[in-house]
Design a protein around this motif. Sequence first.
Motif, PDB file in Angstrom:
ATOM      1  N   LYS A  94      -6.971   4.765   6.388  1.00 39.56           N
ATOM      2  CA  LYS A  94      -8.349   3.693   6.844  1.00 39.56           C
ATOM      3  C   LYS A  94      -9.194   4.744   7.563  1.00 39.56           C
ATOM      4  O   LYS A  94      -8.862   5.293   8.508  1.00 39.56           O
ATOM      5  N   ILE A  95     -10.610   4.623   7.116  1.00 38.45           N
ATOM      6  CA  ILE A  95     -11.722   5.083   8.137  1.00 38.45           C
ATOM      7  C   ILE A  95     -12.836   4.303   7.819  1.00 38.45           C
ATOM      8  O   ILE A  95     -13.296   3.685   6.941  1.00 38.45           O
ATOM      9  N   PRO A  96     -13.507   4.394   8.900  1.00 36.38           N
ATOM     10  CA  PRO A  96     -14.849   3.658   9.017  1.00 36.38           C
ATOM     11  C   PRO A  96     -15.869   3.969   7.810  1.00 36.38           C
ATOM     12  O   PRO A  96     -15.903   5.202   7.748  1.00 36.38           O
ATOM     13  N   ALA A  97     -16.537   3.119   7.197  1.00 31.04           N
ATOM     14  CA  ALA A  97     -17.606   3.435   6.273  1.00 31.04           C
ATOM     15  C   ALA A  97     -18.549   4.669   6.838  1.00 31.04           C
ATOM     16  O   ALA A  97     -18.727   5.405   5.955  1.00 31.04           O
ATOM     17  N   GLU A  98     -18.715   4.785   8.123  1.00 29.36           N
ATOM     18  CA  GLU A  98     -19.974   5.633   8.657  1.00 29.36           C
ATOM     19  C   GLU A  98     -19.352   7.035   8.649  1.00 29.36           C
ATOM     20  O   GLU A  98     -20.202   8.058   8.559  1.00 29.36           O
ATOM     21  N   TYR A  99     -17.956   7.394   8.405  1.00 24.08           N
ATOM     22  CA  TYR A  99     -17.433   8.506   8.536  1.00 24.08           C
ATOM     23  C   TYR A  99     -17.145   9.217   7.080  1.00 24.08           C
ATOM     24  O   TYR A  99     -16.415  10.326   7.232  1.00 24.08           O
ATOM     25  N   ILE A 100     -17.379   8.397   6.205  1.00 25.16           N
ATOM     26  CA  ILE A 100     -17.328   9.018   4.534  1.00 25.16           C
ATOM     27  C   ILE A 100     -18.463   8.884   3.943  1.00 25.16           C
ATOM     28  O   ILE A 100     -19.223   7.741   4.125  1.00 25.16           O
ATOM     29  N   THR A 101     -18.956   9.849   3.239  1.00 16.97           N
ATOM     30  CA  THR A 101     -20.285   9.859   2.309  1.00 16.97           C
ATOM     31  C   THR A 101     -19.766  10.620   1.186  1.00 16.97           C
ATOM     32  O   THR A 101     -18.934  11.238   1.010  1.00 16.97           O
ATOM     33  N   LEU A 102     -21.083  10.574   0.180  1.00 14.91           N
ATOM     34  CA  LEU A 102     -20.999  11.243  -0.832  1.00 14.91           C
ATOM     35  C   LEU A 102     -21.546  12.715  -0.501  1.00 14.91           C
ATOM     36  O   LEU A 102     -22.505  12.795   0.379  1.00 14.91           O
ATOM     37  N   ASP A 103     -21.000  13.638  -1.236  1.00 15.99           N
ATOM     38  CA  ASP A 103     -21.442  15.165  -1.041  1.00 15.99           C
ATOM     39  C   ASP A 103     -22.813  15.366  -1.885  1.00 15.99           C
ATOM     40  O   ASP A 103     -22.985  14.345  -2.558  1.00 15.99           O
ATOM     41  N   GLU A 104     -23.491  16.188  -1.376  1.00 20.30           N
ATOM     42  CA  GLU A 104     -24.913  16.160  -1.906  1.00 20.30           C
ATOM     43  C   GLU A 104     -25.003  16.585  -3.431  1.00 20.30           C
ATOM     44  O   GLU A 104     -25.884  16.249  -4.039  1.00 20.30           O
ATOM     45  N   GLU A 105     -23.845  16.914  -3.865  1.00 20.73           N
ATOM     46  CA  GLU A 105     -23.928  17.413  -5.304  1.00 20.73           C
ATOM     47  C   GLU A 105     -23.748  15.884  -6.357  1.00 20.73           C
ATOM     48  O   GLU A 105     -23.986  15.862  -7.397  1.00 20.73           O
ATOM     49  N   GLU A 106     -23.476  14.789  -5.587  1.00 20.71           N
ATOM     50  CA  GLU A 106     -23.236  13.532  -6.114  1.00 20.71           C
ATOM     51  C   GLU A 106     -24.778  13.017  -6.347  1.00 20.71           C
ATOM     52  O   GLU A 106     -25.145  12.266  -7.159  1.00 20.71           O
ATOM     53  N   TYR A 121     -12.748   9.260  -9.251  1.00 14.57           N
ATOM     54  CA  TYR A 121     -13.179  10.550  -8.915  1.00 14.57           C
ATOM     55  C   TYR A 121     -14.676  10.365  -8.515  1.00 14.57           C
ATOM     56  O   TYR A 121     -15.692   9.785  -8.770  1.00 14.57           O
ATOM     57  N   CYS A 122     -14.819  11.080  -7.200  1.00 16.30           N
ATOM     58  CA  CYS A 122     -16.220  11.656  -6.852  1.00 16.30           C
ATOM     59  C   CYS A 122     -16.076  12.575  -5.550  1.00 16.30           C
ATOM     60  O   CYS A 122     -14.750  12.862  -5.245  1.00 16.30           O
ATOM     61  N   SER A 123     -17.012  13.190  -5.465  1.00 23.34           N
ATOM     62  CA  SER A 123     -17.205  14.391  -4.479  1.00 23.34           C
ATOM     63  C   SER A 123     -17.529  13.910  -3.121  1.00 23.34           C
ATOM     64  O   SER A 123     -18.377  12.816  -2.969  1.00 23.34           O
ATOM     65  N   VAL A 124     -16.792  13.745  -2.004  1.00 26.09           N
ATOM     66  CA  VAL A 124     -17.005  13.259  -0.776  1.00 26.09           C
ATOM     67  C   VAL A 124     -16.942  14.323   0.326  1.00 26.09           C
ATOM     68  O   VAL A 124     -16.647  15.543   0.316  1.00 26.09           O
ATOM     69  N   VAL A 125     -17.510  13.781   1.644  1.00 23.12           N
ATOM     70  CA  VAL A 125     -17.379  14.561   2.819  1.00 23.12           C
ATOM     71  C   VAL A 125     -16.805  13.475   3.975  1.00 23.12           C
ATOM     72  O   VAL A 125     -17.216  12.318   3.825  1.00 23.12           O
ATOM     73  N   VAL A 126     -15.838  13.927   4.414  1.00 23.68           N
ATOM     74  CA  VAL A 126     -15.144  13.229   5.683  1.00 23.68           C
ATOM     75  C   VAL A 126     -15.450  13.782   6.959  1.00 23.68           C
ATOM     76  O   VAL A 126     -15.247  14.764   7.219  1.00 23.68           O
ATOM     77  N   GLY A 127     -16.204  12.856   7.916  1.00 25.22           N
ATOM     78  CA  GLY A 127     -16.567  13.334   9.272  1.00 25.22           C
ATOM     79  C   GLY A 127     -15.374  13.150  10.245  1.00 25.22           C
ATOM     80  O   GLY A 127     -15.389  12.362  11.086  1.00 25.22           O
ATOM     81  N   ALA A 128     -14.242  14.138  10.041  1.00 22.84           N
ATOM     82  CA  ALA A 128     -13.238  14.112  10.876  1.00 22.84           C
ATOM     83  C   ALA A 128     -12.516  15.494  10.669  1.00 22.84           C
ATOM     84  O   ALA A 128     -12.547  15.964   9.751  1.00 22.84           O
ATOM     85  N   ILE A 129     -11.751  15.652  11.654  1.00 19.59           N
ATOM     86  CA  ILE A 129     -10.692  16.663  11.374  1.00 19.59           C
ATOM     87  C   ILE A 129      -9.466  15.798  10.905  1.00 19.59           C
ATOM     88  O   ILE A 129      -8.944  14.753  11.224  1.00 19.59           O
ATOM     89  N   ILE A 130      -8.879  16.619   9.600  1.00 20.82           N
ATOM     90  CA  ILE A 130      -7.920  16.125   8.964  1.00 20.82           C
ATOM     91  C   ILE A 130      -6.569  16.478   9.709  1.00 20.82           C
ATOM     92  O   ILE A 130      -6.359  17.763   9.202  1.00 20.82           O
ATOM     93  N   LYS A 131      -5.407  15.906  10.319  1.00 20.18           N
ATOM     94  CA  LYS A 131      -4.358  16.441  10.594  1.00 20.18           C
ATOM     95  C   LYS A 131      -3.253  16.556   9.694  1.00 20.18           C
ATOM     96  O   LYS A 131      -3.403  16.137   8.591  1.00 20.18           O
ATOM     97  N   PRO A 132      -2.429  17.529   9.811  1.00 20.39           N
ATOM     98  CA  PRO A 132      -1.421  17.930   8.838  1.00 20.39           C
ATOM     99  C   PRO A 132      -0.372  16.808   8.513  1.00 20.39           C
ATOM    100  O   PRO A 132       0.140  16.689   7.341  1.00 20.39           O
ATOM    101  N   GLU A 133      -0.402  15.835   9.359  1.00 22.87           N
ATOM    102  CA  GLU A 133       0.340  14.604   9.120  1.00 22.87           C
ATOM    103  C   GLU A 133      -0.110  13.497   7.965  1.00 22.87           C
ATOM    104  O   GLU A 133       0.841  13.142   7.302  1.00 22.87           O
ATOM    105  N   LEU A 134      -1.307  13.939   7.387  1.00 24.33           N
ATOM    106  CA  LEU A 134      -1.934  13.200   6.211  1.00 24.33           C
ATOM    107  C   LEU A 134      -1.475  14.073   5.038  1.00 24.33           C
ATOM    108  O   LEU A 134      -1.806  13.281   3.943  1.00 24.33           O
ATOM    109  N   PHE A 135      -1.368  15.238   5.105  1.00 29.66           N
ATOM    110  CA  PHE A 135      -0.945  15.951   3.997  1.00 29.66           C
ATOM    111  C   PHE A 135       0.319  15.176   2.958  1.00 29.66           C
ATOM    112  O   PHE A 135       1.203  15.055   3.520  1.00 29.66           O
ATOM    113  N   LYS A 136       0.109  15.298   1.835  1.00 30.42           N
ATOM    114  CA  LYS A 136       1.003  14.567   0.882  1.00 30.42           C
ATOM    115  C   LYS A 136       1.475  15.567  -0.299  1.00 30.42           C
ATOM    116  O   LYS A 136       2.666  15.910  -0.551  1.00 30.42           O
TER     117      LYS A 136
END
Length: 171
Positions: A94-106, A121-136
């Motif tokens: 779960k992430i607030p909409a304001e913290y995810i956007t499309l990358d400029e190539e879109e 499928y799409c190219s995105v940017v996530v405005g956060a540090i992504i901790k290893p616990e989310l890695f699958k």
Amino acid sequence: MMRGLVLLEPLRKRQPGEPRYYTNLSLWHGTSSDNYWSIMEKGLIPGFTKPAGQEWLGEYHGRGIYAIKSPPFDPPLHLIEDDCTIMFGFLIPKIPAEYITLDEEEGASPEEIPRILSREYCSVVVGAIIKPELFKAIYIQGDNYSEECNRLAQKIYEHAQEEGLIAFLVD
């Protein structure tokens, strides 16, 4: 802080009619295999080439993690251009909409963001540090011509499995 995410700053404004949150986003981020150990320790950190981050210098450099939205366990292999590359697969619950956007190539206007984010499928940017616990999962690209790269790829593969990640190793 949301579990596994350290939100930084909003990347955009939420659009009229857009949901407040995006949920269950399956994303992939590619980087050099040399970055594996620091990323597993610190997570994906925007703007850092080392110890844990990315080398892409786009509009959101330093503000977000560039990634590809793709189904779980289906890494966008067409993006791997170099040997000795890894792709981290992670799930953002779960992430607030304001913290995810499309990358400029879109090349999308702000009004198009919710529609494009709903695609598989799409190219995105996530405005956060992504901790290893989310890695699958992790995809590791070796090199037919480099023993050093293949030794590193094998070490990463074994460590990733120990960490509970689904690991794919290709040489």
